[in-house]
Design a protein around this motif. Structure first.
Motif, mmCIF file in Angstrom:
data_model
loop_
_atom_site.group_PDB
_atom_site.id
_atom_site.type_symbol
_atom_site.label_atom_id
_atom_site.label_comp_id
_atom_site.label_asym_id
_atom_site.label_seq_id
_atom_site.Cartn_x
_atom_site.Cartn_y
_atom_site.Cartn_z
ATOM 1 N N LYS A 348 11.714 -2.728 -12.367
ATOM 2 C CA LYS A 348 10.944 -3.756 -11.663
ATOM 3 C C LYS A 348 11.432 -3.923 -10.222
ATOM 4 N N ARG A 349 12.748 -3.817 -10.038
ATOM 5 C CA ARG A 349 13.285 -3.896 -8.679
ATOM 6 C C ARG A 349 12.819 -2.707 -7.851
ATOM 7 N N LYS A 352 9.118 -3.166 -7.018
ATOM 8 C CA LYS A 352 8.926 -4.177 -5.975
ATOM 9 C C LYS A 352 9.272 -3.605 -4.602
ATOM 10 N N TYR A 355 6.455 -1.291 -3.356
ATOM 11 C CA TYR A 355 5.308 -1.985 -2.779
ATOM 12 C C TYR A 355 5.555 -2.363 -1.322
#
Length: 376
Positions: A348-349, A352, A355
């Motif tokens: 998830k890091r 993120k 993005y």
């Protein structure tokens, strides 16, 4: 006499084969159960109790049908030839002759004066098992067959020494042992065949059909395995997207898009594997999304390699089968997998961070300590 010979050669051997199968299933449950001290002790206790109940039943059946205790050592001898042998079976192999002879004494079959022979049997069976399981250069199937034949020979010698030699007991120690060996050989080959099929299915379930790269399922398993290895001291995880891949599909069609994916996957995997042999892994999440895992190399090393790969893709367009020239670039994020961190948290890091690359022009790489596009 004919019924006793049938019992010695077929009836009792089939029962022994069923006992072997049941112990193998107990063993598999042992492997698959949660690896805690309480579970290990509990399951070991169940295996031991079940084993001695089986042995006692076999003792009664063999006495009832052929007037001789037979096949008592076959189950533990078989289990010490398994691929992963648990120490418990070596103990049971030693104890079984003592258990069988003590039961015979309590039933009035043998005299206590032959106690020394009980110990000799235990030592002999242990020696046979230890030697044949460690004999190199000979197939396991042949060694197992020899082990059962040795059990038969020891059984015949025991009958001669104790003056209990008769056609039924002799048939059990020879033909009966041979039938068990044939049954077990058939079961073992079937097990190996099924294991091979399961392994192939496992590999297929972990591979992406289009590119042949490992998928998310394989990534999850790999990270869990790597995180538990003491020799792994650093894990770098990267999330990666091919830039504007939808535009490629819309412009050239999905077949060209698949060619681009295959080409990109092949080149990218080759460069990662070459730079970090045995430490670099490439995965496809789906579509144009990829992930990389590099162990025992610094984040800076991985960043420098990906920068070179990015520039090489920019300089050398892909020539498709329809002679279209397609220039591609990719956006990427690199982050370190922290000790004790859940894989999803790391991903998830990385996602993120990726993005932020897409929102700032694409075509560059962000890391935990590098947050600006490089100069092209």
């Amino acid at each position: 006499m004919a019924i006793k010979l049938f019992d010695a050669v077929f009836y009792l051997p089939i029962i022994v084969s069923c006992m072997i199968i049941s112990q193998i299933y107990f063993e598999r449950y042992w492997v698959s159960s949660e690896n805690t001290q309480i579970n290990r002790i509990g399951l070991a206790t169940v295996i031991i109790i079940t084993y001695f109940i089986q042995e006692y039943c076999l003792l009664q059946l063999s006495l009832l049908n052929i007037n001789e205790v037979a096949f008592m050592q076959v189950v533990p001898m078989t289990m010490v030839f398994r691929n992963k042998v648990y120490k418990i079976w070596w103990g049971l192999l030693v104890v079984t002759p003592l258990f069988a002879n003590l039961a015979e004494y309590l039933l009035g079959v043998v005299s206590l004066r032959s106690w020394w022979f009980w110990i000799v049997e235990s030592v002999v069976f242990f020696g046979i098992g230890w030697f044949l399981t460690h004999w190199q250069g000979v197939s396991k199937r042949l060694r197992y067959f020899l082990a059962l034949m040795c059990l038969g020979i020891v059984g015949l010698v025991s009958l001669v020494i104790t003056n209990r030699f008769n056609p039924g007991s002799a048939a059990a120690a020879t033909l009966g042992i041979l039938v068990i060996a044939l049954f077990e050989d058939r079961r073992y080959r079937s097990e190996q065949k099924n294991n091979h099929k399961m392994k192939l299915l496992q590999q297929e379930s972990e591979r992406d059909d289009l590119t042949g790269l490992l998928n998310y399922r394989a990534l999850t398993q790999e990270i869990s395995a790597l995180a538990g290895k003491p020799e792994i001291h650093n894990i770098v995880i990267g999330a990666l997207d091919i830039d504007h891949f939808k535009r490629i599909n819309d412009t050239y069609g999905h077949f060209v898009g698949n060619e681009v994916l295959n080409y990109f996957s092949t080149v990218f995997r080759k460069k990662i594997y070459s730079a970090f042999p045995n430490h670099g892994y490439v995965y496809r999440f789906g579509g144009e999304e990829f992930s990389i895992v590099v162990t025992n190399h610094s984040l800076v090393e991985v960043y420098k390699l990906l920068t070179k790969i990015e520039r090489s893709f920019n300089k050398k367009p892909i020539i498709t089968s329809g002679n279209e020239k397609v220039t591609i670039s990719f956006s990427c994020s690199l982050t370190k997998h922290l000790k004790g961190e859940v894989l999803d948290t790391t991903l998830k890091r990385a996602d993120k961070m990726l993005y932020s690359v897409k929102n700032n022009g694409r075509g560059w790489i962000i890391t935990d300590n590098h947050h600006q596009p490089y100069e092209k």
